[in-house]
Design a protein around this motif. Sequence first.
Motif, PDB file in Angstrom:
ATOM      1  N   SER A   1       0.820  -1.221   0.000  1.00  0.00           N
ATOM      2  CA  SER A   1       0.000   0.000   0.000  1.00  0.00           C
ATOM      3  C   SER A   1       0.854   1.272   0.000  1.00  0.00           C
ATOM      4  CB  SER A   1      -0.948   0.009   1.201  1.00  0.00           C
ATOM      5  OG  SER A   1      -0.255  -0.181   2.413  1.00  0.00           O
ATOM      6  N   ASP A   2       2.134   1.162   0.403  1.00  0.00           N
ATOM      7  CA  ASP A   2       3.030   2.322   0.314  1.00  0.00           C
ATOM      8  C   ASP A   2       3.192   2.785  -1.130  1.00  0.00           C
ATOM      9  OD1 ASP A   2       3.491   2.114   3.047  1.00  0.00           O
ATOM     10  OD2 ASP A   2       5.334   0.944   2.812  1.00  0.00           O
ATOM     11  N   TYR A   3       2.981   1.857  -2.059  1.00  0.00           N
ATOM     12  CA  TYR A   3       3.252   2.120  -3.474  1.00  0.00           C
ATOM     13  C   TYR A   3       1.979   2.299  -4.301  1.00  0.00           C
ATOM     14  CZ  TYR A   3       7.816   0.426  -1.996  1.00  0.00           C
ATOM     15  OH  TYR A   3       9.005   0.248  -1.341  1.00  0.00           O
ATOM     16  N   PHE A   4       0.828   2.440  -3.632  1.00  0.00           N
ATOM     17  CA  PHE A   4      -0.421   2.587  -4.378  1.00  0.00           C
ATOM     18  C   PHE A   4      -0.386   3.741  -5.382  1.00  0.00           C
ATOM     19  CE2 PHE A   4      -3.546   0.285  -1.273  1.00  0.00           C
ATOM     20  CZ  PHE A   4      -3.060  -0.929  -1.720  1.00  0.00           C
ATOM     21  N   PRO A   5       0.114   4.933  -4.997  1.00  0.00           N
ATOM     22  CA  PRO A   5       0.148   6.028  -5.993  1.00  0.00           C
ATOM     23  C   PRO A   5       1.005   5.669  -7.214  1.00  0.00           C
ATOM     24  CG  PRO A   5       0.442   6.891  -3.772  1.00  0.00           C
ATOM     25  CD  PRO A   5       0.540   5.403  -3.660  1.00  0.00           C
ATOM     26  N   LYS A   6       2.172   5.080  -7.005  1.00  0.00           N
ATOM     27  CA  LYS A   6       3.045   4.723  -8.120  1.00  0.00           C
ATOM     28  C   LYS A   6       2.448   3.591  -8.954  1.00  0.00           C
ATOM     29  CE  LYS A   6       7.374   6.245  -6.000  1.00  0.00           C
ATOM     30  NZ  LYS A   6       8.736   5.844  -5.545  1.00  0.00           N
ATOM     31  N   LEU A   7       1.749   2.663  -8.292  1.00  0.00           N
ATOM     32  CA  LEU A   7       1.110   1.567  -9.027  1.00  0.00           C
ATOM     33  C   LEU A   7       0.015   2.110  -9.942  1.00  0.00           C
ATOM     34  CD1 LEU A   7       1.013  -1.050  -6.142  1.00  0.00           C
ATOM     35  CD2 LEU A   7       1.927  -1.522  -8.425  1.00  0.00           C
ATOM     36  N   MET A   8      -0.734   3.108  -9.451  1.00  0.00           N
ATOM     37  CA  MET A   8      -1.775   3.702 -10.281  1.00  0.00           C
ATOM     38  C   MET A   8      -1.163   4.458 -11.453  1.00  0.00           C
ATOM     39  SD  MET A   8      -4.593   4.912  -7.441  1.00  0.00           S
ATOM     40  CE  MET A   8      -5.788   5.414  -8.665  1.00  0.00           C
ATOM     41  N   GLU A   9      -0.050   5.127 -11.210  1.00  0.00           N
ATOM     42  CA  GLU A   9       0.636   5.810 -12.312  1.00  0.00           C
ATOM     43  C   GLU A   9       1.103   4.795 -13.358  1.00  0.00           C
ATOM     44  OE1 GLU A   9       3.872   8.027 -10.714  1.00  0.00           O
ATOM     45  OE2 GLU A   9       2.598   9.380  -9.520  1.00  0.00           O
ATOM     46  N   MET A  10       1.600   3.657 -12.898  1.00  0.00           N
ATOM     47  CA  MET A  10       2.090   2.647 -13.825  1.00  0.00           C
ATOM     48  C   MET A  10       0.959   2.065 -14.661  1.00  0.00           C
ATOM     49  SD  MET A  10       4.324   0.824 -15.327  1.00  0.00           S
ATOM     50  CE  MET A  10       5.854   1.230 -14.484  1.00  0.00           C
ATOM     51  N   VAL A  11      -0.175   1.747 -14.033  1.00  0.00           N
ATOM     52  CA  VAL A  11      -1.253   1.135 -14.813  1.00  0.00           C
ATOM     53  C   VAL A  11      -1.812   2.138 -15.823  1.00  0.00           C
ATOM     54  CG1 VAL A  11      -3.285   1.634 -13.366  1.00  0.00           C
ATOM     55  CG2 VAL A  11      -3.146  -0.525 -14.627  1.00  0.00           C
ATOM     56  N   GLU A  12      -1.872   3.419 -15.447  1.00  0.00           N
ATOM     57  CA  GLU A  12      -2.312   4.434 -16.405  1.00  0.00           C
ATOM     58  C   GLU A  12      -1.343   4.527 -17.574  1.00  0.00           C
ATOM     59  OE1 GLU A  12      -3.415   8.280 -15.005  1.00  0.00           O
ATOM     60  OE2 GLU A  12      -4.410   7.513 -13.219  1.00  0.00           O
ATOM     61  N   SER A  13      -0.051   4.433 -17.268  1.00  0.00           N
ATOM     62  CA  SER A  13       0.960   4.473 -18.321  1.00  0.00           C
ATOM     63  C   SER A  13       0.792   3.293 -19.285  1.00  0.00           C
ATOM     64  CB  SER A  13       2.366   4.455 -17.706  1.00  0.00           C
ATOM     65  OG  SER A  13       3.353   4.333 -18.706  1.00  0.00           O
TER      66      SER A  13
ATOM     67  N   ILE B   1      -1.981   1.691 -19.899  1.00  0.00           N
ATOM     68  CA  ILE B   1      -3.193   1.924 -20.701  1.00  0.00           C
ATOM     69  C   ILE B   1      -2.873   2.859 -21.860  1.00  0.00           C
ATOM     70  CG2 ILE B   1      -5.477   3.006 -20.658  1.00  0.00           C
ATOM     71  CD1 ILE B   1      -5.795   1.982 -17.771  1.00  0.00           C
ATOM     72  N   LYS B   2      -2.125   3.919 -21.565  1.00  0.00           N
ATOM     73  CA  LYS B   2      -1.779   4.885 -22.607  1.00  0.00           C
ATOM     74  C   LYS B   2      -0.881   4.276 -23.679  1.00  0.00           C
ATOM     75  CE  LYS B   2      -2.205   8.865 -19.497  1.00  0.00           C
ATOM     76  NZ  LYS B   2      -1.467   9.919 -18.733  1.00  0.00           N
ATOM     77  N   GLN B   3      -0.062   3.312 -23.292  1.00  0.00           N
ATOM     78  CA  GLN B   3       0.825   2.651 -24.255  1.00  0.00           C
ATOM     79  C   GLN B   3       0.114   1.530 -25.030  1.00  0.00           C
ATOM     80  OE1 GLN B   3       4.826   1.551 -22.654  1.00  0.00           O
ATOM     81  NE2 GLN B   3       4.153   2.622 -20.793  1.00  0.00           N
ATOM     82  N   GLY B   4      -1.137   1.264 -24.686  1.00  0.00           N
ATOM     83  CA  GLY B   4      -1.858   0.189 -25.345  1.00  0.00           C
ATOM     84  C   GLY B   4      -1.478  -1.185 -24.828  1.00  0.00           C
ATOM     85  N   LYS B   5      -0.833  -1.243 -23.648  1.00  0.00           N
ATOM     86  CA  LYS B   5      -0.435  -2.529 -23.065  1.00  0.00           C
ATOM     87  C   LYS B   5      -1.430  -3.023 -22.016  1.00  0.00           C
ATOM     88  CE  LYS B   5       4.528  -1.720 -23.730  1.00  0.00           C
ATOM     89  NZ  LYS B   5       5.852  -1.566 -23.064  1.00  0.00           N
ATOM     90  N   ALA B   6      -2.484  -2.253 -21.811  1.00  0.00           N
ATOM     91  CA  ALA B   6      -3.546  -2.638 -20.881  1.00  0.00           C
ATOM     92  C   ALA B   6      -4.845  -2.005 -21.338  1.00  0.00           C
ATOM     93  CB  ALA B   6      -3.202  -2.206 -19.456  1.00  0.00           C
ATOM     94  N   TYR B   7      -5.949  -2.602 -20.945  1.00  0.00           N
ATOM     95  CA  TYR B   7      -7.265  -2.067 -21.309  1.00  0.00           C
ATOM     96  C   TYR B   7      -8.247  -2.339 -20.185  1.00  0.00           C
ATOM     97  CZ  TYR B   7      -8.327  -6.975 -22.541  1.00  0.00           C
ATOM     98  OH  TYR B   7      -8.520  -8.345 -22.512  1.00  0.00           O
TER      99      TYR B   7
ATOM    100  N   ILE C   1       5.288  -8.997 -17.285  1.00  0.00           N
ATOM    101  CA  ILE C   1       4.797  -7.744 -16.703  1.00  0.00           C
ATOM    102  C   ILE C   1       5.972  -6.800 -16.415  1.00  0.00           C
ATOM    103  CG2 ILE C   1       3.693  -6.738 -14.656  1.00  0.00           C
ATOM    104  CD1 ILE C   1       1.837  -9.173 -14.600  1.00  0.00           C
ATOM    105  N   LEU C   2       7.054  -7.338 -15.875  1.00  0.00           N
ATOM    106  CA  LEU C   2       8.246  -6.504 -15.649  1.00  0.00           C
ATOM    107  C   LEU C   2       8.742  -5.894 -16.961  1.00  0.00           C
ATOM    108  CD1 LEU C   2      10.504  -8.490 -13.108  1.00  0.00           C
ATOM    109  CD2 LEU C   2       9.452  -6.248 -12.754  1.00  0.00           C
ATOM    110  N   GLN C   3       8.722  -6.694 -18.004  1.00  0.00           N
ATOM    111  CA  GLN C   3       9.181  -6.230 -19.316  1.00  0.00           C
ATOM    112  C   GLN C   3       8.297  -5.107 -19.833  1.00  0.00           C
ATOM    113  OE1 GLN C   3       9.689  -9.406 -22.193  1.00  0.00           O
ATOM    114  NE2 GLN C   3       9.357  -8.010 -23.911  1.00  0.00           N
ATOM    115  N   ASP C   4       6.980  -5.284 -19.755  1.00  0.00           N
ATOM    116  CA  ASP C   4       6.057  -4.251 -20.228  1.00  0.00           C
ATOM    117  C   ASP C   4       6.182  -2.967 -19.408  1.00  0.00           C
ATOM    118  OD1 ASP C   4       5.164  -5.920 -22.184  1.00  0.00           O
ATOM    119  OD2 ASP C   4       3.124  -6.179 -21.390  1.00  0.00           O
ATOM    120  N   MET C   5       6.496  -3.108 -18.130  1.00  0.00           N
ATOM    121  CA  MET C   5       6.667  -1.936 -17.271  1.00  0.00           C
ATOM    122  C   MET C   5       7.990  -1.224 -17.536  1.00  0.00           C
ATOM    123  SD  MET C   5       5.381  -3.376 -13.572  1.00  0.00           S
ATOM    124  CE  MET C   5       3.651  -3.614 -13.168  1.00  0.00           C
TER     125      MET C   5
END
Length: 717
Positions: A282-294, A296-302, A421-425
């Motif tokens: 939970s310490d990393y929730f803000p960064k995790l949300m930034e990553m998932v948004e990134s 989505i923007k890259q087309g690697k998540a939907y 997942i590490l690779q996509d990130m």
Amino acid sequence: MEEARLAFAQDSPPLAIIAAAKIAGVSLTIDPSLAPGSVPTLYLGSGDFIHGINTILRYIARVTTVPSFYGQDAIQAADVDQWLEYAPVILSGSEFEAACSFLDGFLASRTFLVGYCLSIADMVVWSNIAGSGQRWESLRRSKKYQNLTRWFNSIAVDYAGKLDEVAAAYVGKRGIGKSPAPCLKEKVQDLKLNTSIPEIDLPGAKVGEVCVRFAPEPSGYLHIGHAKAGLLNKYFAERYNGRLIVRFDDTNPSKENNEFVENIMEDIDTMGIKYDRVTYTSDYFPKLMEMVESLIKQGKAYVDDTPREQMRAERMAGVESKCRNNTVEENLSLWREMVNGTEIGMQCYVRGKLDMLDPNKSLRDPVYYRCNTVPHHRVGSKYKVYPTYDFACPFVDALEGVTHALRSSEYHDRNAQYYRILQDMGLRRVEIFEFSRLNMVYTLLSKRKLLGFVQNKKVDGWTDPRFPTIQGIVRRGLKIEALTQFILEQGASKNLNLMEWDKLWTINKKIIDPVCARHTAVLKDQRVLLTLTNGPEEPFVRILPRHKKYEGAGNKATTFTNRIWLEYADVMSTGQEVTLMDWGNAILKEIKTENGIITQLVGELQLEGSVKSTKLKLTWLPDIENLVSLSLVEFDYLITKKKLEENEEISTANLNPCTRREISALGDPNMQNLKQGEIIQLERKGYYRCDVPFIRPAKPIVLFSIPDGRQQSVANK
């Protein structure tokens, strides 16, 4: 003892004397000024001096305050003397390996060479082995003599602070094995937790650079399965002089709470796991949300609003979701609905766009984020969306600098997903190291199923002695040392085994038996009074050791009277000579009965009789007022099936109908002093852990029976 000067030849320092002095706390001034071939000499402040290695060792053993350094009695002292003569002759000669073979067999069931305490016998043998240099190192690496290796390294580990300096300074300089031996810390770095386990390597690991993490979910108490993961992480962190992070995987607020966090930290402390820091996903929730948004923007998540069951069926069939080709804008719009926890958002999931046709189904567009409006135990209602373990784990591992992620082999099919997942990130690679999950017979390790027992009050909470939780098995009487040895003996094998509890309890017995105090009890409803016609007219008291071979257990007061309690099972026939333990022999003269029930016995003492000639050695209690009430509790497995599959639910068919048995007994008055958690042996009954100590005469002391590796079912009893 005043400071003394130890003089010896520089080419052959007496390692045994220097090591023994370090342990014994004897202050020495080192003087390597004697001519080659000279006998070591100890010069005392009084002007006296002592010649010879063994003579000096015996002197050190007599003046130190270390208990039993020269044995506990005359027989043990004689045993010590034999080792002093044996070690230098055999271990420094051509028969070195033969001597190691003998020692390996001798130490198969022993912790020390003489008795149950460290003595100068251990010092002299250890020193001669250490001083052999490369000969011993070669044998140790070959794993040929594991009992000897266990003993050697346990001596080194337990006294590393004092012996390390000695070994580093003198090993390789005493004329035996001229090639220098490594520093003691280097020799035992990989065996600090358990010296008998095989050495295990982490791929690509470098000393000082390894970082591992123990990442429990705070959704229950730690159990024996978690202990394996925790202790293996500890092992590798210590072996490679690396770092260990404790991280709480708190991504599911529906299951987690602070009670579990607090008790997991207690269990980590109980297991002796030393960590560098504690973190939370939970310490990393803000960064995790930034990553998932990134992503989505890259087309690697939907974002997918397909109903959960349909989504699962499509993944199994390799069918793409209708949402897979949404535009980035559509996905970001739905993501905002999720973040706000709206009615639309609650129906959605963020999925990784990987490969829906991959034979490995874990790569078929796994879920990264889902909605949950339950307040989180740390961050409250700040978030309505939470990452899945599969998404958060590789991300946080990479950010925290983890080099090797230890995972049980049940996750093997998801390793490819972790790396993808590490690779996509765009994050660095973290090496996964697998070990087999620990499965125990007749044991539930599913936290969901264990929680069911707690909620349905079928057990006394998470610390119930029938539970496989750390607190449960410790409450039943298991020593953490036994658990550590049991787990690390398996190493990091990937073989899936269904382990028996008997082996674990057998290891435990070997640890507790040499030191636990002995007491006496008789069962209340199975006792009978024996009148000794020639017994003492007035009761008298003797002070006896609570353990005949371990003085550290202290003493107890035993009352001797002419009326004593026995148990029915010990009443055989008249005329038979028996031994009353801690007293002497007696002969049963008369058995009185009423309606076929034994009501009283009459006998006489035969103290001149030989205790060696009798077959029966009977426990007894004096007929006095201050005997204490006991409740002896035995436990059995909660289920009757050896292995319950993960998807197999608990039913009346596999529930054990009898898992607890309580018996009333009387115990000797000394048991009033038992402390909660203290382990004792009731003579001829077994080992017990004090769960509830003496409070008042009307309330019994509660003792939990500790299995010894030969457990019999409570139901059968």
